[in-house]
Design an enzyme around this catalytic site. Sequence first.
Site, PDB file in Angstrom:
ATOM      1  N   ALA A  38      56.117 -13.920-123.447  1.00 31.17           N
ATOM      2  CA  ALA A  38      56.187 -13.070-124.644  1.00 31.17           C
ATOM      3  C   ALA A  38      57.298 -13.534-125.581  1.00 31.17           C
ATOM      4  O   ALA A  38      57.084 -13.642-126.790  1.00 31.17           O
ATOM      5  CB  ALA A  38      56.389 -11.607-124.247  1.00 31.17           C
TER       6      ALA A  38
ATOM      7  N   ILE B  40      59.313 -11.194-116.355  1.00 33.46           N
ATOM      8  CA  ILE B  40      60.327 -10.325-115.758  1.00 33.46           C
ATOM      9  C   ILE B  40      59.722  -9.589-114.559  1.00 33.46           C
ATOM     10  O   ILE B  40      60.373  -9.440-113.516  1.00 33.46           O
ATOM     11  CB  ILE B  40      60.883  -9.353-116.814  1.00 33.46           C
ATOM     12  CG1 ILE B  40      61.697 -10.140-117.867  1.00 33.46           C
ATOM     13  CG2 ILE B  40      61.737  -8.270-116.160  1.00 33.46           C
ATOM     14  CD1 ILE B  40      62.183  -9.313-119.045  1.00 33.46           C
TER      15      ILE B  40
ATOM     16  N   LYS C 271      59.937   0.554-128.726  1.00 33.96           N
ATOM     17  CA  LYS C 271      60.923   0.696-127.643  1.00 33.96           C
ATOM     18  C   LYS C 271      61.759   1.964-127.800  1.00 33.96           C
ATOM     19  O   LYS C 271      62.165   2.573-126.800  1.00 33.96           O
ATOM     20  CB  LYS C 271      61.834  -0.533-127.579  1.00 33.96           C
ATOM     21  CG  LYS C 271      61.148  -1.822-127.121  1.00 33.96           C
ATOM     22  CD  LYS C 271      60.522  -1.736-125.743  1.00 33.96           C
ATOM     23  CE  LYS C 271      60.119  -3.110-125.210  1.00 33.96           C
ATOM     24  NZ  LYS C 271      59.318  -2.991-123.962  1.00 33.96           N
TER      25      LYS C 271
ATOM     26  N   ARG D  70      63.838 -16.169-121.727  1.00 33.68           N
ATOM     27  CA  ARG D  70      62.652 -16.942-122.115  1.00 33.68           C
ATOM     28  C   ARG D  70      61.486 -16.632-121.189  1.00 33.68           C
ATOM     29  O   ARG D  70      61.500 -16.957-120.011  1.00 33.68           O
ATOM     30  CB  ARG D  70      62.944 -18.444-122.105  1.00 33.68           C
ATOM     31  CG  ARG D  70      63.709 -18.876-123.334  1.00 33.68           C
ATOM     32  CD  ARG D  70      63.643 -20.360-123.560  1.00 33.68           C
ATOM     33  NE  ARG D  70      62.323 -20.772-124.039  1.00 33.68           N
ATOM     34  CZ  ARG D  70      62.015 -22.045-124.300  1.00 33.68           C
ATOM     35  NH1 ARG D  70      62.894 -22.997-124.115  1.00 33.68           N
ATOM     36  NH2 ARG D  70      60.818 -22.336-124.754  1.00 33.68           N
TER      37      ARG D  70
ATOM     38  N   TYR E 183      62.364  -7.964-134.788  1.00 35.25           N
ATOM     39  CA  TYR E 183      61.803  -7.190-133.678  1.00 35.25           C
ATOM     40  C   TYR E 183      60.907  -6.062-134.228  1.00 35.25           C
ATOM     41  O   TYR E 183      59.958  -5.632-133.592  1.00 35.25           O
ATOM     42  CB  TYR E 183      62.922  -6.653-132.774  1.00 35.25           C
ATOM     43  CG  TYR E 183      62.459  -6.293-131.379  1.00 35.25           C
ATOM     44  CD1 TYR E 183      61.872  -7.245-130.542  1.00 35.25           C
ATOM     45  CD2 TYR E 183      62.616  -4.998-130.880  1.00 35.25           C
ATOM     46  CE1 TYR E 183      61.450  -6.917-129.265  1.00 35.25           C
ATOM     47  CE2 TYR E 183      62.214  -4.664-129.600  1.00 35.25           C
ATOM     48  CZ  TYR E 183      61.628  -5.626-128.792  1.00 35.25           C
ATOM     49  OH  TYR E 183      61.214  -5.293-127.523  1.00 35.25           O
TER      50      TYR E 183
HETATM   51  P1  NAD Z   1      55.499 -11.461-120.247  1.00 35.54           P
HETATM   52  O1  NAD Z   1      54.648 -12.023-121.328  1.00 35.54           O
HETATM   53  O2  NAD Z   1      55.677 -12.249-119.029  1.00 35.54           O
HETATM   54  O3  NAD Z   1      54.997  -9.998-119.854  1.00 35.54           O
HETATM   55  C1  NAD Z   1      54.322  -9.155-120.753  1.00 35.54           C
HETATM   56  C2  NAD Z   1      53.118  -8.599-119.993  1.00 35.54           C
HETATM   57  O4  NAD Z   1      52.433  -7.627-120.765  1.00 35.54           O
HETATM   58  C3  NAD Z   1      52.105  -9.694-119.635  1.00 35.54           C
HETATM   59  O5  NAD Z   1      51.962  -9.741-118.230  1.00 35.54           O
HETATM   60  C4  NAD Z   1      50.836  -9.198-120.278  1.00 35.54           C
HETATM   61  O6  NAD Z   1      49.687  -9.449-119.531  1.00 35.54           O
HETATM   62  C5  NAD Z   1      51.092  -7.692-120.350  1.00 35.54           C
HETATM   63  N1  NAD Z   1      50.223  -6.979-121.272  1.00 35.54           N
HETATM   64  C6  NAD Z   1      50.082  -7.147-122.607  1.00 35.54           C
HETATM   65  N2  NAD Z   1      49.128  -6.324-123.083  1.00 35.54           N
HETATM   66  C7  NAD Z   1      48.662  -5.603-122.016  1.00 35.54           C
HETATM   67  C8  NAD Z   1      47.656  -4.608-121.852  1.00 35.54           C
HETATM   68  N3  NAD Z   1      46.910  -4.162-122.883  1.00 35.54           N
HETATM   69  N4  NAD Z   1      47.448  -4.105-120.615  1.00 35.54           N
HETATM   70  C9  NAD Z   1      48.153  -4.561-119.552  1.00 35.54           C
HETATM   71  N5  NAD Z   1      49.119  -5.498-119.645  1.00 35.54           N
HETATM   72  C10 NAD Z   1      49.358  -6.020-120.865  1.00 35.54           C
HETATM   73  O7  NAD Z   1      56.912 -11.157-120.961  1.00 35.54           O
HETATM   74  P2  NAD Z   1      58.215 -10.380-120.438  1.00 35.54           P
HETATM   75  O8  NAD Z   1      59.281 -10.847-121.329  1.00 35.54           O
HETATM   76  O9  NAD Z   1      58.345 -10.499-118.975  1.00 35.54           O
HETATM   77  O10 NAD Z   1      57.902  -8.847-120.822  1.00 35.54           O
HETATM   78  C11 NAD Z   1      57.922  -7.785-119.889  1.00 35.54           C
HETATM   79  C12 NAD Z   1      58.645  -6.566-120.469  1.00 35.54           C
HETATM   80  O11 NAD Z   1      60.017  -6.879-120.642  1.00 35.54           O
HETATM   81  C13 NAD Z   1      58.128  -6.097-121.831  1.00 35.54           C
HETATM   82  O12 NAD Z   1      58.142  -4.679-121.872  1.00 35.54           O
HETATM   83  C14 NAD Z   1      59.185  -6.631-122.769  1.00 35.54           C
HETATM   84  O13 NAD Z   1      59.246  -5.870-123.954  1.00 35.54           O
HETATM   85  C15 NAD Z   1      60.412  -6.444-121.916  1.00 35.54           C
HETATM   86  N6  NAD Z   1      61.620  -7.193-122.313  1.00 35.54           N
HETATM   87  C16 NAD Z   1      61.575  -8.551-122.454  1.00 35.54           C
HETATM   88  C17 NAD Z   1      62.737  -9.249-122.797  1.00 35.54           C
HETATM   89  C18 NAD Z   1      62.721 -10.738-122.988  1.00 35.54           C
HETATM   90  O14 NAD Z   1      63.603 -11.273-123.657  1.00 35.54           O
HETATM   91  N7  NAD Z   1      61.777 -11.472-122.422  1.00 35.54           N
HETATM   92  C19 NAD Z   1      63.936  -8.540-122.993  1.00 35.54           C
HETATM   93  C20 NAD Z   1      63.945  -7.158-122.826  1.00 35.54           C
HETATM   94  C21 NAD Z   1      62.773  -6.490-122.475  1.00 35.54           C
HETATM   95  O1  0WE Z   2      60.028  -7.253-125.978  1.00 30.06           O
HETATM   96  C1  0WE Z   2      60.089  -8.450-126.179  1.00 30.06           C
HETATM   97  C2  0WE Z   2      58.842  -9.274-126.454  1.00 30.06           C
HETATM   98  C3  0WE Z   2      57.761  -8.431-127.023  1.00 30.06           C
HETATM   99  C4  0WE Z   2      56.559  -9.135-127.570  1.00 30.06           C
HETATM  100  C5  0WE Z   2      56.485 -10.495-127.853  1.00 30.06           C
HETATM  101  C6  0WE Z   2      55.310 -11.008-128.388  1.00 30.06           C
HETATM  102  C7  0WE Z   2      55.183 -12.458-128.791  1.00 30.06           C
HETATM  103  C8  0WE Z   2      53.743 -12.925-128.754  1.00 30.06           C
HETATM  104  C9  0WE Z   2      55.478  -8.341-127.854  1.00 30.06           C
HETATM  105  N1  0WE Z   2      54.339  -8.828-128.372  1.00 30.06           N
HETATM  106  C10 0WE Z   2      54.237 -10.148-128.639  1.00 30.06           C
HETATM  107  N2  0WE Z   2      53.077 -10.603-129.183  1.00 30.06           N
HETATM  108  C11 0WE Z   2      52.799 -11.935-129.328  1.00 30.06           C
HETATM  109  O2  0WE Z   2      51.746 -12.309-129.885  1.00 30.06           O
HETATM  110  N3  0WE Z   2      61.331  -9.047-126.187  1.00 30.06           N
HETATM  111  C12 0WE Z   2      62.506  -8.231-126.018  1.00 30.06           C
HETATM  112  C13 0WE Z   2      61.541 -10.495-126.456  1.00 30.06           C
HETATM  113  C14 0WE Z   2      61.789 -10.615-127.921  1.00 30.06           C
HETATM  114  O3  0WE Z   2      60.792 -10.510-128.811  1.00 30.06           O
HETATM  115  C15 0WE Z   2      61.348 -10.608-130.067  1.00 30.06           C
HETATM  116  C16 0WE Z   2      62.733 -10.766-129.955  1.00 30.06           C
HETATM  117  C17 0WE Z   2      63.023 -10.757-128.565  1.00 30.06           C
HETATM  118  C18 0WE Z   2      64.348 -10.845-127.923  1.00 30.06           C
HETATM  119  C19 0WE Z   2      60.741 -10.560-131.324  1.00 30.06           C
HETATM  120  C20 0WE Z   2      61.524 -10.706-132.473  1.00 30.06           C
HETATM  121  C21 0WE Z   2      62.890 -10.842-132.352  1.00 30.06           C
HETATM  122  C22 0WE Z   2      63.505 -10.883-131.098  1.00 30.06           C
END
Ligand code: NAD
Ligand code: 0WE
Length: 258
Positions: free
Chosen positions: A198, A20, A165, A195, A158
């Site tokens: 994470a 993101i 969160k 997708r 979650y």
């Molecule tokens: P992503 O895996 O691309 O990004 C997660 C990032 O967290 C990675 O760049 C990773 O390096 C970083 N990270 C983890 N541990 C860290 C640490 N100790 N120090 C610095 N960086 C660290 O996945 P994403 O889905 O783009 O997640 C970004 C944000 O969006 C997160 O806060 C996630 O909760 C939130 N989010 C994701 C979704 C989804 O469906 N993908 C939906 C809503 C919110």
């Molecule tokens: O915030 C997130 C992802 C957060 C996340 C995901 C992982 C997977 C790999 C944090 N830590 C980890 N650690 C790992 O080892 N989302 C909003 C995406 C997400 O994550 C879920 C969801 C959704 C949506 C987890 C359970 C259920 C739904």
Amino acid sequence: MLDLTGKKALVTGIANNRSIAWGIAQQLHQAGAELGVTYLPDEKGRYERKVRELVNPLNPSVFLPCDVQNDSQIESTFETIAQEWGKLDILIHSLAFASKEDLSGEFSATSREGFTQAMEISTYSLTRLARAAKPLMSEGGSIVTLTYLGGERVIPNYNVMGVAKAGLQMSVRYLAAELGSHKIRVNAISAGPIRTLASSAVDGILDMIRHVEEVAPLQRTVTQQEVGNSAAFLCSDLAGGITGQVLYVDAGYEIMGM
Ligand code: NAD
Ligand code: 0WE
């Protein structure tokens, strides 16, 4: 018009081209902002190389390792920003982590270590980065973090991330109240499931995405670019009156009851 010319923006949380934070960085760049990028360092330097190649076309003038569990890396990140830029306008917090075993099964089974780690990386880091950014945002600024509906409603599996969160969204409100007098705005974007690295590691994410496509008013999920556009808006003067808010960028899913 959405114009971020002359603004300096620090973007955390880029891991790859599905992040993101990558969608946000592209939109901030397109709107004219100058970028700084941080990445999570690992021993083999794999992230560093991948992220550097990815962001290269956006010409970031600052590119630094920053593990939010490491105070000295946070301090040196903002020292470098002070030296290179002398100020900061925009901070994007787009990171979260919980151990995989804590993202399934019984929430009550969450270990002390797992709970603490999820809260430290996913929740406390916003407050820690905001504190470091505050003296650099002397002309005002905008801080944006990423949250998910699982911080307000129970979403299966979650679990501890939902608690993290909830704390993050409340941190946004306390930070907004405190930093408002410094003209610093603090907001969250609650994104629908996308997708990414994470989320792909999560069992059942594809079923969740299919559910959103059935229930959400727009009958689809959102893209990183759409989240990026909303983040650019929140960072711009167009959103000058908005602080302490959670903006849902979720194709409307949040309003539905059934
Ligand atoms: P992503 O895996 O691309 O990004 C997660 C990032 O967290 C990675 O760049 C990773 O390096 C970083 N990270 C983890 N541990 C860290 C640490 N100790 N120090 C610095 N960086 C660290 O996945 P994403 O889905 O783009 O997640 C970004 C944000 O969006 C997160 O806060 C996630 O909760 C939130 N989010 C994701 C979704 C989804 O469906 N993908 C939906 C809503 C919110
Ligand atoms: O915030 C997130 C992802 C957060 C996340 C995901 C992982 C997977 C790999 C944090 N830590 C980890 N650690 C790992 O080892 N989302 C909003 C995406 C997400 O994550 C879920 C969801 C959704 C949506 C987890 C359970 C259920 C739904």
